[in-house]
Write an enzyme that holds these catalytic residues in place. Structure first.
Site, mmCIF file in Angstrom:
data_model
loop_
_atom_site.group_PDB
_atom_site.id
_atom_site.type_symbol
_atom_site.label_atom_id
_atom_site.label_comp_id
_atom_site.label_asym_id
_atom_site.label_seq_id
_atom_site.Cartn_x
_atom_site.Cartn_y
_atom_site.Cartn_z
ATOM 1 N N HIS B 12 38.564 63.922 17.940
ATOM 2 C CA HIS B 12 38.255 63.248 19.191
ATOM 3 C C HIS B 12 38.138 61.769 18.898
ATOM 4 O O HIS B 12 37.961 61.374 17.741
ATOM 5 C CB HIS B 12 36.983 63.795 19.848
ATOM 6 N N LYS B 37 40.565 59.880 28.246
ATOM 7 C CA LYS B 37 39.239 59.738 27.649
ATOM 8 C C LYS B 37 39.087 60.597 26.399
ATOM 9 O O LYS B 37 39.555 61.730 26.360
ATOM 10 C CB LYS B 37 38.175 60.124 28.673
ATOM 11 N N HIS B 128 34.372 61.764 5.477
ATOM 12 C CA HIS B 128 33.901 61.485 6.825
ATOM 13 C C HIS B 128 32.579 60.697 6.780
ATOM 14 O O HIS B 128 32.419 59.681 7.457
ATOM 15 C CB HIS B 128 33.700 62.820 7.535
ATOM 16 N N ASP B 334 32.997 58.696 15.977
ATOM 17 C CA ASP B 334 34.133 58.743 15.064
ATOM 18 C C ASP B 334 35.060 57.536 15.188
ATOM 19 O O ASP B 334 35.780 57.211 14.245
ATOM 20 C CB ASP B 334 34.927 60.036 15.276
ATOM 21 N N ALA B 427 29.950 49.254 27.292
ATOM 22 C CA ALA B 427 30.481 47.983 27.782
ATOM 23 C C ALA B 427 29.374 46.955 27.628
ATOM 24 O O ALA B 427 28.241 47.180 28.042
ATOM 25 C CB ALA B 427 30.880 48.117 29.245
ATOM 26 N N ARG B 457 22.009 59.814 36.611
ATOM 27 C CA ARG B 457 22.327 59.081 35.383
ATOM 28 C C ARG B 457 21.837 57.642 35.457
ATOM 29 O O ARG B 457 22.051 56.944 36.433
ATOM 30 C CB ARG B 457 23.813 59.167 35.104
ATOM 31 N N ASN B 553 24.109 46.501 33.851
ATOM 32 C CA ASN B 553 25.399 46.436 33.157
ATOM 33 C C ASN B 553 25.867 47.844 32.852
ATOM 34 O O ASN B 553 25.302 48.538 32.027
ATOM 35 C CB ASN B 553 25.242 45.635 31.868
#
Lengths: 50, 608, 129
Positions: B12, B37, B128, B334, B427, B457, B553
């Site tokens: 991913h 995404k 990893h 990742d 962001a 949220r 933001n």
């Protein structure tokens, strides 16, 4: 493919996991004869395992 | 100049990062460019973008580094299947083609994707967790530090402690698959009906609405902690081979019912489960942090790995843990491992095949504010707006700021696209949607009408760094929005009577209701002039007009969409959502003046 | 839709031509078994001809080729799935069984005790393992 097999051989030697060799060999041979598309069919919740 | 390219992906969040003489020149996530995404495909677009930003070709590269050891991971996969046998045949038949089709022979795949790469340019592989550790320590401002990396799983390690010193990283100890905090959190994410590998944020956002009633059950049966900070999962409750969940019937019986389907309503039980697993995760992270301190003796901590994106846990480590300073890689997942792999190769010793470069830590950090992506020239912005038939005014930065601030003060929602794109999930004021945090309706309006996502949220505040302590109990800076801190007492408004569940959302708790979570906390971004000058100037202007140095933001995208990259992405998103005003480069656009009511979307929507 | 590309590579032309072979081969088999009246030799001789036809007029046979590719990749996927199921049954299951008999557990499922493992070092960057 040969470099891949060599890498595997060195890996199995380092980790002492020779018992994995037959399975790996079969799968790599399969990979050599069949052309795979690399589109992922695995569900995302399986990613941590595979 | 010597260039090193780092790559991550195929599971991913694919990404690429480019170093030039050790400086981070560019880093881009594939999803931003491919418009899918969490895109897991080989990061071809991201590679191209990195090379373009530096003005070089593949032939100029001195090394390419991949963030995992594919053979080690493949052998773990096989061992897992051996352990599952005789079950797992279908999963085996589905999983192996991916490996044989390009995950295994990465040298070949990378060479095929980079025609022109010199034959003597080495293709290197970190583990990893080495890539995560490198991404956490090497760009940090510290000369020595403890390094803690926690995620789902890499090759075998799921959690690792290392010691960083100078340019070197020495691994100390690790916890191995299947004992994994990331896996545990993902199991609850899936159980509560959210998508694994991207819905974890939603679970974390839901947590404050619930009560920790399941903590005892989780600790008694699902995960056991040892005194030394390590933990073990009870595999009797987890079954990845079960139809479409990580959890099995026993788990469902113990935790109060079948898993929630994405379209089903959220019940109080789900909120309580979210809260409970969050509490357990925070405690586990605190134990791990203490262990990292004991094993390394350091009072500085570097964090990375997917679980390090749990900013509530990070805030607790900073406040309650043994460390004086904590630095978290902003692209902790990742994607950031692409950067880590490149840095590990650059600083890695010659015996290991690295380029053995020395390291001088930067005074703040080496991430350039996280602004490592591509940027469009004003001409390119105007050209794409023209081709879309948009109506805009071009203006100087000062006038643009003035117009944007006036719109914000009028209660309008502003799309703000300036400078280079962020690297990492947040962001930070270059690809953002902004709003006035003093407005009590703003949270549900922005959630439901602008971003089309769940009303619970939370939104994050961006605050002028020089005034952050007046508003938030942060005790340090948080330029990458990775720490949750309580809203300062002086800003709190007492709540007469606590409502129930999601109704608590509507209650005003502070002078900044739109960014204050129901537990009185906020995920803060501190904005300083050095790293983020354009956004800092905008906040200063907003402060001058309103007296308030804080803005909401949130990332510039809608539900299921990657954050916008270009002016075209931004314009399409602007038209299709209820954003009132768009400021992209030097161009100012108002919604009422646009000729379109809707435009085809430019992304592949992702289901929940 | 975009206009078809003016030039097709030799490789692509050959692929299109070759995709015309299976129907001819089927015809060949059918004539062997006496189901159709075309002599087998004609079919055999027609084979280079149809390859040439496909290579000469790739645009004409492009839609056929697309359909053929779709069927082929679907069939290939089924075939690989079956092969891998077979490998699982014939190799993975017996190996897993023996490992269990020998007390080898690849996955550490213990319930208590420390789970820390001392790190052995990261190893060489050159090796993909």
């Amino acid at each position: 493919m040969w470099s891949l097999l060599r890498d595997f051989a060195r890996f199995l030697g380092r980790e002492k996991k020779w018992w994995l060799a037959p399975l790996i060999l079969i799968l790599i041979l399969l990979g050599a004869v069949v052309v795979f598309s690399s589109s992922s069919a695995v569900a995302p919740f399986l990613y941590p395992f595979l | 100049m010597r260039y090193v390219l780092g790559l991550s992906g195929l599971y991913h969040d694919s990404a690429a990062a480019l170093l030039g003489d050790g400086r981070i020149l560019a880093a881009v996530q594939e999803e931003r460019l491919s418009r899918r995404k969490n895109d897991a495909r080989f990061p071809e677009r991201a590679i191209r973008s990195c090379l373009e930003q530096a003005g070089i070709t593949a032939g100029d590269l001195h090394a390419v580094a991949f963030y995992e050891k594919p053979i080690l991971k493949f052998s773990r996969t096989l061992e897992v299947f051996l352990g599952w046998a005789p079950r797992g045949g279908r999963a085996f038949a589905r999983a192996i083609p991916d490996w044989l089709g390009g995950r295994l022979d990465l040298r070949g795949r990378i060479r095929a994707a980079l025609p022109g790469l010199r034959a003597e340019c080495p293709i290197l592989f970190t583990t990893h967790h080495e890539a995560h550790a490198a991404s956490a320590f090497l760009p940090s401002p510290f000369t020595e530090a403890a390094i803690l990396t926690v995620d789902g799983v890499g090759e075998w390690a799921t959690t690792a402690i290392a010691r960083g010193s100078g340019a070197g990283i020495e691994p100390v100890e690790e916890i191995r698959f299947p004992h994994s905090l990331g896996l545990l959190y993902s199991a609850f994410t899936a159980y509560c009906g959210f998508r694994v590998n991207s819905g974890e944020y939603k679970l974390m956002g839901l947590a404050p609405y619930g009560e920790p009633t399941w903590v005892g059950a989780i600790r008694d049966e699902l995960v056991s902690f040892d005194e030394d900070g390590s933990f073990r999962l009870n595999l009797e409750y987890l079954d990845p081979l079960a139809d479409d969940r990580l959890t099995n019937a026993r788990f469902h019986a113990r935790f109060g019912g079948p898993p929630r389907r994405p379209e089903e309503p959220l019940e109080p039980r789900h909120r309580d489960l979210a809260r409970s697993i969050q509490v357990v995760t925070e405690e586990a992270m605190l134990r791990l942090a203490r262990r990292a301190h004991e094993r390394t003796g350091s009072f500085r901590l570097c964090l990375a790995g997917g679980v390090a994106l749990n900013c509530v846990a990070n805030g607790r480590i900073l406040r309650e843990g043994p460390f004086r300073e904590v630095w978290i890689q902003p692209a902790a997942g990742d994607a950031g491992a692409a950067l880590g792999a490149a840095l590990a190769a650059w600083h890695g010793s010659l015996e290991r095949g690295g380029l053995s470069a020395p390291r001088t830590p930067a005074s703040t950090d080496a991430m350039a504010g996280g602004f490592l992506g591509p940027e469009e020239s004003p001409e390119a912005v105007e050209a794409s707006l023209r081709s879309l038939g948009a109506v805009w005014e071009r203006m100087t930065p000062e006038v643009l700021r003035e117009r944007v601030v006036r719109s914000l003060a009028e209660g309008k929602v502003v799309g703000w696209v300036q400078g280079r794109m962020e690297f990492g999930p947040r962001a930070l004021g270059h690809r953002s949607i902004l709003g006035d945090p003093r407005n009590p309706d703003m949270q549900s309006r922005m959630n439901l009408k602008v971003k089309f996502r769940e009303s619970f949220r939370p939104f994050a505040p961006a605050v002028l760094a020089e005034r952050s302590t007046e508003f938030f109990g942060l005790g340090g800076e948080s330029p990458y929005m990775l720490l949750v801190a309580p809203v300062a007492e002086s800003q709190r408004v007492p709540v007469a009577q606590e409502a129930d569940g999601l109704d608590r959302l509507k209650q005003v708790r502070s002078t900044l209701p739109a960014v204050t979570h129901v537990d009185g906390s906020a995920r803060v971004q501190t904005v300083d002039r050095d790293r983020n000058p354009e956004f800092h100037a905008l906040l200063r202007q907003f402060e001058a007009v309103t007296g308030c140095p804080v803005l909401i933001n949130t990332s510039f995208n809608v539900r299921g969409e990657p954050v916008v990259a270009t002016a075209e992405d931004a314009y399409r998103c602007f038209i299709n959502s209820r954003i009132d005003v768009l400021a992209v480069g030097p161009c100012f656009l108002e919604r009422d003046r646009q000729p379109h009511a809707s435009l085809p979307r430019s992304f592949e929507a992702l289901a929940d | 839709m975009n206009a078809p590309p003016a030039h097709r590579s030799l490789r692509e032309r050959f692929a299109i031509g070759a995709s015309l072979l299976p129907p001819v081969a089927l015809l060949l088999l059918a004539s062997r078994w006496g189901w159709v009246g075309i002599p087998a030799r004609v079919c055999l001789l027609a084979m280079p001809g149809v390859i040439g036809l496909g290579m000469g007029f790739p645009e004409v046979f492009a839609p056929w080729y697309r359909g053929f590719s779709r069927v082929r990749s679907w069939l290939g996927g089924r075939l690989v799935f079956g092969l891998l199921l077979g490998i699982h049954g014939l190799v993975v299951i017996p190996m897993g069984f023996f490992m269990r008999v020998l007390g080898q557990r690849p996955i550490d499922g213990a319930r208590s005790g420390s789970s820390w493992v001392r790190s052995k070092g990261y190893g060489s960057l050159r090796d993909p393992f």
